[in-house]
Scaffold this motif. Structure first.
Motif, mmCIF file in Angstrom:
data_model
loop_
_atom_site.group_PDB
_atom_site.id
_atom_site.type_symbol
_atom_site.label_atom_id
_atom_site.label_comp_id
_atom_site.label_asym_id
_atom_site.label_seq_id
_atom_site.Cartn_x
_atom_site.Cartn_y
_atom_site.Cartn_z
ATOM 1 N N THR A 1 0.821 -1.218 0.000
ATOM 2 C CA THR A 1 0.000 0.000 0.000
ATOM 3 C C THR A 1 0.849 1.261 0.000
ATOM 4 O O THR A 1 0.712 2.123 -0.881
ATOM 5 C CB THR A 1 -0.940 0.016 1.220
ATOM 6 O OG1 THR A 1 -1.762 -1.143 1.197
ATOM 7 C CG2 THR A 1 -1.805 1.262 1.204
ATOM 8 N N TRP A 2 1.738 1.371 0.991
ATOM 9 C CA TRP A 2 2.454 2.635 1.151
ATOM 10 C C TRP A 2 3.546 2.835 0.103
ATOM 11 O O TRP A 2 3.698 3.969 -0.398
ATOM 12 C CB TRP A 2 2.992 2.755 2.575
ATOM 13 C CG TRP A 2 1.856 2.692 3.564
ATOM 14 C CD1 TRP A 2 1.654 1.762 4.545
ATOM 15 C CD2 TRP A 2 0.743 3.581 3.615
ATOM 16 N NE1 TRP A 2 0.485 2.010 5.210
ATOM 17 C CE2 TRP A 2 -0.102 3.116 4.674
ATOM 18 C CE3 TRP A 2 0.351 4.699 2.891
ATOM 19 C CZ2 TRP A 2 -1.290 3.754 5.004
ATOM 20 C CZ3 TRP A 2 -0.844 5.343 3.218
ATOM 21 C CH2 TRP A 2 -1.641 4.867 4.259
ATOM 22 N N PRO A 3 4.278 1.789 -0.297
ATOM 23 C CA PRO A 3 5.204 2.004 -1.420
ATOM 24 C C PRO A 3 4.486 2.407 -2.714
ATOM 25 O O PRO A 3 4.983 3.271 -3.451
ATOM 26 C CB PRO A 3 5.888 0.637 -1.571
ATOM 27 C CG PRO A 3 5.830 0.045 -0.208
ATOM 28 C CD PRO A 3 4.508 0.477 0.356
ATOM 29 N N THR A 4 3.321 1.801 -2.971
ATOM 30 C CA THR A 4 2.558 2.173 -4.168
ATOM 31 C C THR A 4 2.080 3.615 -4.066
ATOM 32 O O THR A 4 2.094 4.364 -5.056
ATOM 33 C CB THR A 4 1.361 1.231 -4.355
ATOM 34 O OG1 THR A 4 1.833 -0.117 -4.487
ATOM 35 C CG2 THR A 4 0.562 1.597 -5.594
ATOM 36 N N THR A 5 1.660 4.027 -2.869
ATOM 37 C CA THR A 5 1.234 5.415 -2.669
ATOM 38 C C THR A 5 2.372 6.381 -2.942
ATOM 39 O O THR A 5 2.198 7.416 -3.609
ATOM 40 C CB THR A 5 0.711 5.606 -1.227
ATOM 41 O OG1 THR A 5 -0.393 4.729 -0.995
ATOM 42 C CG2 THR A 5 0.263 7.049 -0.999
ATOM 43 N N GLY A 6 3.543 6.065 -2.425
ATOM 44 C CA GLY A 6 4.699 6.923 -2.674
ATOM 45 C C GLY A 6 5.041 7.009 -4.154
ATOM 46 O O GLY A 6 5.349 8.095 -4.682
ATOM 47 N N GLU A 7 4.991 5.870 -4.847
ATOM 48 C CA GLU A 7 5.273 5.858 -6.286
ATOM 49 C C GLU A 7 4.218 6.668 -7.044
ATOM 50 O O GLU A 7 4.528 7.341 -8.036
ATOM 51 C CB GLU A 7 5.308 4.420 -6.786
ATOM 52 C CG GLU A 7 6.501 3.619 -6.258
ATOM 53 C CD GLU A 7 6.390 2.144 -6.580
ATOM 54 O OE1 GLU A 7 5.387 1.761 -7.236
ATOM 55 O OE2 GLU A 7 7.276 1.373 -6.180
ATOM 56 N N TRP B 1 4.886 9.838 -9.391
ATOM 57 C CA TRP B 1 4.430 9.836 -10.793
ATOM 58 C C TRP B 1 3.627 11.095 -11.096
ATOM 59 O O TRP B 1 3.822 11.744 -12.123
ATOM 60 C CB TRP B 1 3.582 8.582 -11.040
ATOM 61 C CG TRP B 1 3.004 8.509 -12.434
ATOM 62 C CD1 TRP B 1 3.645 8.788 -13.595
ATOM 63 C CD2 TRP B 1 1.669 8.140 -12.784
ATOM 64 N NE1 TRP B 1 2.801 8.605 -14.673
ATOM 65 C CE2 TRP B 1 1.576 8.203 -14.206
ATOM 66 C CE3 TRP B 1 0.551 7.741 -12.061
ATOM 67 C CZ2 TRP B 1 0.402 7.894 -14.893
ATOM 68 C CZ3 TRP B 1 -0.610 7.420 -12.739
ATOM 69 C CH2 TRP B 1 -0.687 7.513 -14.140
ATOM 70 N N GLN B 2 2.733 11.470 -10.164
ATOM 71 C CA GLN B 2 1.915 12.658 -10.379
ATOM 72 C C GLN B 2 2.761 13.928 -10.354
ATOM 73 O O GLN B 2 2.418 14.915 -11.017
ATOM 74 C CB GLN B 2 0.813 12.741 -9.306
ATOM 75 C CG GLN B 2 -0.229 11.642 -9.388
ATOM 76 C CD GLN B 2 -0.942 11.619 -10.729
ATOM 77 O OE1 GLN B 2 -1.331 12.656 -11.265
ATOM 78 N NE2 GLN B 2 -1.114 10.426 -11.282
ATOM 79 N N ASP B 3 3.872 13.884 -9.621
ATOM 80 C CA ASP B 3 4.756 15.055 -9.572
ATOM 81 C C ASP B 3 5.775 15.060 -10.707
ATOM 82 O O ASP B 3 6.617 15.962 -10.782
ATOM 83 C CB ASP B 3 5.490 15.090 -8.227
ATOM 84 C CG ASP B 3 4.729 15.907 -7.198
ATOM 85 O OD1 ASP B 3 3.484 15.908 -7.272
ATOM 86 O OD2 ASP B 3 5.358 16.540 -6.344
ATOM 87 N N GLY B 4 5.720 14.044 -11.544
ATOM 88 C CA GLY B 4 6.629 13.993 -12.689
ATOM 89 C C GLY B 4 8.028 13.538 -12.371
ATOM 90 O O GLY B 4 8.955 13.738 -13.168
ATOM 91 N N SER B 5 8.202 12.885 -11.217
ATOM 92 C CA SER B 5 9.549 12.453 -10.828
ATOM 93 C C SER B 5 9.694 10.942 -10.802
ATOM 94 O O SER B 5 10.649 10.411 -10.231
ATOM 95 C CB SER B 5 9.907 13.013 -9.445
ATOM 96 O OG SER B 5 8.951 12.583 -8.491
ATOM 97 N N GLY B 6 8.757 10.230 -11.410
ATOM 98 C CA GLY B 6 8.845 8.786 -11.426
ATOM 99 C C GLY B 6 7.845 8.200 -12.404
ATOM 100 O O GLY B 6 6.926 8.881 -12.863
ATOM 101 N N PRO B 7 7.991 6.896 -12.723
ATOM 102 C CA PRO B 7 7.068 6.254 -13.658
ATOM 103 C C PRO B 7 5.759 5.879 -12.964
ATOM 104 O O PRO B 7 5.648 5.921 -11.738
ATOM 105 C CB PRO B 7 7.825 5.006 -14.100
ATOM 106 C CG PRO B 7 8.645 4.654 -12.889
ATOM 107 C CD PRO B 7 9.050 5.976 -12.266
ATOM 108 N N ARG B 8 4.798 5.495 -13.766
ATOM 109 C CA ARG B 8 3.536 5.011 -13.208
ATOM 110 C C ARG B 8 3.779 3.698 -12.468
ATOM 111 O O ARG B 8 4.441 2.801 -12.981
ATOM 112 C CB ARG B 8 2.539 4.801 -14.339
ATOM 113 C CG ARG B 8 1.249 4.124 -13.923
ATOM 114 C CD ARG B 8 0.267 4.151 -15.079
ATOM 115 N NE ARG B 8 -0.669 3.058 -15.024
ATOM 116 C CZ ARG B 8 -1.638 2.841 -15.911
ATOM 117 N NH1 ARG B 8 -1.760 3.667 -16.947
ATOM 118 N NH2 ARG B 8 -2.448 1.822 -15.803
ATOM 119 N N PRO B 9 3.262 3.565 -11.238
ATOM 120 C CA PRO B 9 3.475 2.331 -10.467
ATOM 121 C C PRO B 9 2.894 1.110 -11.171
ATOM 122 O O PRO B 9 1.825 1.197 -11.788
ATOM 123 C CB PRO B 9 2.750 2.606 -9.142
ATOM 124 C CG PRO B 9 2.613 4.089 -9.077
ATOM 125 C CD PRO B 9 2.497 4.569 -10.477
#
Length: 991
Positions: free
Chosen positions: A347-353, A357-365
């Motif tokens: 749950t929480w790792p997916t939330t962080g990802e 992603w929404q901030d543009g600093s990572g891929p879609r989980p």
């Protein structure tokens, strides 16, 4: 035998360890784990909340995306920090986020805590978003667990996603009635919740231990299993310590009290009325809808969650059609979504990802996918049978406890099968009984019903207008204040007072205040008919709004101005005697001895309305009984209840609005939503925002929406019914198709008599249905529409029409109505019947079909031609928008003609017309058909016959046809045919 001492020593050590650990649990409430909570700082402190910022010093050094975590109302804020290594705040911080947690505290320990409402919580979250945005300078990722997630949805909609980067929820139900815990039937749940909200939680709050026990009982197998596991391992401290913080939190420490008003509001808005789905929930005095959500949404779904069941959680996809909605599915129950090893791992790792992603600093989980809208069968919750069996069966096997939840499911289906009928009967019976009890001197009026609603539910919402909700209490207070002003200005019972106002709260207030005094409200139309209506009614006093002040003063009557806002300037004529009612202090007015609130009796005049018949303006007198008949009849036929919001687009001076829309809503306990007028964009926004379930229409009103290609409400709305009168058959069919699965409830009601017909089933579009229970008996009298006389039998009594025969509709005179206009000795000696203005036929099933107004029947050479069947026949053609049948004077006779407006890019041929009219007898087919680019429409959306009739014969051409009786088909209208017709008319005039 040397191993005996070993076994003995091991058993002794186990017993001793169990005793030591058990004593520690009894003394301290649990085992000491030496676990330390995450470091946080309270950066904002308000009466409603404390706002924690975790790892505040590190967050200030590095620009991290802020995420606000909202707990449920009944759970401690520590749910997000049960253990630092497995808790939400620690994991999210480690992933580079800036976690903030909302701490509402416990109502038991906060000042005014027991008086907190749901609105208080939502407004507090909105305030927190502003504060976090101010602290960080960044948009906020708002997240919440269970009811905390519901708060997040509501707060985001309340502020229309301002400064919100995304929404993240965990097991947060949206479509609450789609799947309730333990398979509880929706009907049973709503009735229980309604009772609890009205009668229990207005006096009682929920203590923390009650909240804990209640939620544990929702999954008793898992609760029993966890306790037994703890006892079995009580000797093994090392095995228990990793889960001890979680166990203590869920067993004792994590639960806080609920305030009664907050629970009552939650039950009313989101269980009884399910307004997370329909829209129209009220925060403060503002109606709000999740349809206004536009930010990205991630919803965590527990595959075996029996509290926030998957189908209920996935309701957000339909409730928020403008938002991009994603989901992440876990094989977890309700608590496992946010607390425990699975939450820490997924749950929480997916939330962080997701945040990155929404901030543009990572891929879609990888664990996030687009939520697709899948329609669930009515008996499915989204927790599959196999998942439930495996999840629950495993627990049962371990604990040895059997809970046959399937029995509850089977029983619930049987209850669901009878729920609709029982609810409808429960609503309808009291209304019909009350209607049947109304006698001549029974006190019944608009003012009285509003007063009764206020006494029954003071804080219930009465009506909505311009994004504001008005409670029954505030509406009645405003009415009583206006009553005092009117009395000071000399208004007395039975006085006829003009009301000249646009659709606004003050207009409804003025009408209700006159009713409360016992005066007669004369609803003057602010149209070209105004002067004629004022002269016809002879009013000497007019209540108006500032917009109509000049028009009111031009009538020469005394003018009283009401409404228009607190800071408005009145442009009055000098020495006009105009009185501003808003300047009167009601507390300074002494009520006279004669004043008795709501004195109106059934047989007394309540309203005067205006309408046109045969081109003439007529005053329609409406008694209190006639108003009550329409009010209770509409409420019964439409099955209106407290969960409904009735939306009125037409102006208040229109008869159907006063009689059916307002009356039905008030009698049914539904909310009234008033609109400033018909506009597709406004309609879509207000339907969502107000949670509209019933739309009131008049005549051709719906074509502005149904035929507008840019209108996008279809498929995402809460409308279940369209209620009104005069909708053409073709438009009726298009409306049901565009707004499926909504139905149309078509009424016919005589304004002055007590005749009410309703097509409740909607099975025969175009039919007026049958007599509404509680209304007066009706019969169709044999009638010659050309001579304007009844047809009698051998005894000299009026003959009743056989099925299929066209005649004049009559309603039996009632004791509750005055007998003005009644005719005696019609079907039997001494009987009394009131004739309507309309010709009907009754089919073999007993349904009534309107044929024509007796003043507009075409007097053709071959006999009477009825207009409505012609219009209905054209309504079956998919290319026809609207049509208007009428008579064209031709010498001493009339030709039957019909003007047609086509839908865009549509065409019409002679073959189409021949096929459309094939089922009509040749004598009833129109002589002429012609296509017009537009057909004039009145302010009430009724097609206007006078202007088209005055143009005479249609022009010959490719868009005009005539009926060739010799060849039994329609042919193009030529100049030669037109000349021949004119010669025939001239010959008739000179001959």
């Amino acid at each position: 035998m040397g191993w005996y001492p070993e076994i003995l020593n091991g058993s002794v050590r186990r017993v001793v360890a169990t005793a030591q650990n058990g004593l520690e649990v009894m003394r301290l409430g649990g085992l000491e784990t030496e676990a330390q909570p995450s470091e946080f700082r309270v950066v904002e402190r308000e009466p409603m909340y404390r706002l924690r910022r975790y790892f505040a010093d590190e967050a200030a050094d590095v620009a991290r995306p802020p995420i606000v975590l909202v707990p449920p109302m009944m759970m401690s804020a520590d749910v997000y920090d049960v253990t630092q290594d497995q808790g939400a705040v620690g994991i999210l911080h480690g992933m580079g986020l800036d976690p903030w947690v909302v701490d509402f505290g416990s109502p038991a320990t906060e000042d005014g805590g027991w008086d907190r409402t749901l609105t208080d919580h939502v407004v507090a979250i909105s305030d927190i978003i502003d504060r976090v945005h101010k602290h960080t300078g960044r948009d906020v990722h708002l997240s919440g667990y269970s009811q905390g997630g519901m708060f997040c949805y509501q707060a985001a909609a309340y502020r229309r996603c301002k400064n919100i980067a995304s929404l993240v929820t965990f097991g947060a139900p949206v479509d609450t009635l789609a799947a309730l815990p333990l398979g509880i039937p929706a009907g049973l749940a709503t009735r229980a919740a309604d009772f609890l909200a009205d009668h229990v939680f207005t006096r009682l709050s929920i203590a923390g231990w009650m909240a804990r026990t209640g939620f544990q009982l929702l999954d008793p197998v898992k609760t029993a299993k966890s306790r037994l596991d703890f006892l079995r391992q009580l000797h093994d401290r090392e095995a228990l310590l990793p889960r001890e913080q979680q166990r203590r939190f869920l067993s004792t420490e994590g639960w806080v009290a609920w305030s009664g008003p907050a629970v009552a509001e939650l039950l009313q808005q989101f269980i009884v009325h399910n307004r997370m789905m329909s829209g129209g929930f009220v925060i403060g005095d503002r109606p709000v809808s999740l349809a206004e959500l536009t930010c990205p949404i991630l919803a965590f779904v527990g595959e075996v969650d029996d509290i926030g069941q998957p189908v209920a959680v996935r309701g957000i996809r339909k409730a928020a059609p403008k938002a991009k909605v994603f989901e992440s599915t876990l094989r977890a129950g309700h608590f496992g979504l946010v607390v425990g090893s699975l939450a820490a791992a997924q749950t929480w790792p997916t939330t962080g990802e997701w945040v990155r992603w929404q901030d543009g600093s990572g891929p879609r989980p990888e664990a996030v996918e687009v939520m697709t809208r899948v329609e669930q069968p009515a008996d499915e919750t989204g927790v599959s049978v196999s998942d439930r069996i495996l999840h629950t069966g495993a627990s049962i096997a371990e604990v040895g406890v059997g809970i046959t939840r399937g029995v509850v499911d089977v029983t619930s289906q049987a209850v669901r099968g009878t729920r609709e009928l029982s609810v409808e009967a429960a609503r309808a019976l009291p209304r019909l009984v009350r209607l049947g009890q109304i006698q001549t001197h029974t006190t019944i009026s608009l003012g009285r019903l509003l007063e009764e609603a206020g006494a029954k539910s003071p804080q219930g919402e009465c009506f909505l207008f311009d994004d504001r909700a008005y409670t029954n209490e505030s509406v009645n207070t405003r009415i009583d204040n206006v009553v005092r002003g009117l009395i000071l200005c000399g208004v007395r019972p039975a006085a006829r007072i003009g009301v000249l106002m646009e659709t606004r709260p003050s207009a409804l207030t003025a009408i209700a205040a006159l009713s409360r005094i016992g005066a007669v409200a004369v609803l003057l139309p602010p149209t070209a008919d105004l002067v004629a209506a004022a002269e016809l009614s002879g009013v000497g006093v007019v209540v108006c709004d500032p917009d109509n002040l000049a028009a009111a003063e031009s009538l020469g009557a005394r003018v009283l101005v009401l409404g228009g806002g607190e800071s408005r300037l009145l442009d009055t004529e000098p020495d006009s005697g105009t009185v501003d009612l808003e300047q009167i202090d009601p507390d300074e007015v002494d009520l006279p001895a004669w004043y008795q609130p709501n004195p109106g009796r059934a047989n007394e005049l309540a309203f005067v309305l205006f309408g046109r018949s045969g081109g003439r303006l007529e005053a329609k007198r409406v008694t209190n009984y006639r108003w009550a008949l329409s009010a209770f009849g509409t409420a019964t036929a439409a099955n209106l209840g407290r969960g409904d919001t009735v939306y009125s687009i037409a102006p208040l001076y229109h008869s159907s609005v006063l009689l059916a829309t307002l009356g039905g809503a008030i009698a049914g306990g539904a909310r009234i939503a008033l609109s400033r007028g018909l506009d597709p964009e406004r309609f879509e926004a207000e339907v969502h925002r107000y949670g509209v379930t019933v739309v009131a229409y008049t005549w051709t009103m719906m074509r502005e929406l149904v035929d507008n290609p840019a209108f996008g409400l279809a498929g995402n709305h809460s409308i279940r019914l369209f209620v009104g009168s005069g909708m053409p058959r073709g438009l009726w069919l298009r409306t049901m198709k565009r707004f499926a699965p909504a139905q149309v409830l078509e009424f016919y009601a005589s304004t002055e008599g007590a005749v009410v017909l309703a097509n409740v089933s909607g099975a025969k579009p175009g039919s007026k249905g049958r007599r509404l229970p509680g209304s007066t008996p009706v019969r169709i009298a044999a009638y010659d529409p050309i001579a304007g006389t009844y047809l009698e039998d051998e005894r000299g009594l009026v003959r009743e029409c056989a099925p299929g025969e066209v005649g004049l509709l009559l309603g039996q005179a009632t004791a509750s109505e005055t007998l003005d206009g009644a005719q005696r000795g019609v079907f039997a000696a001494g009987d009394a019947w009131v004739p309507t203005e309309h010709l009907f036929r009754q089919d073999a099933d007993g349904d009534f079909w309107l044929m024509d107004d007796r003043s507009t029947v075409v007097r053709a050479r071959r006999g009477p031609v009825f207009n409505q069947p012609i219009v209905d026949a054209l309504g079956a053609l998919g290319q026809v928008d609207v049509s208007l049948a009428y008579g064209i004077p031709l010498g001493e006779e009339e030709l039957s003609a019909v003007a047609v407006r086509l839908l865009p890019d549509a065409s019409l041929t002679a073959v189409d017309l021949t096929d459309a009219f094939a089922h009509l007898a040749p004598r009833q087919r129109p002589d002429l058909v012609h296509v017009l680019p537009e057909i004039p429409i009145s302010n009430s959306y009724r097609l206007r016959r006078t202007e088209i009739r005055a143009t005479g014969l249609p022009n010959p051409g490719v868009r005009s046809w005539f009926y060739d009786s010799e060849q039994d088909k329609y042919r193009r209208l030529t100049r030669a045919v037109v000349t021949k017709l004119r010669e025939r008319g001239s010959a008739a005039l000179t001959g």
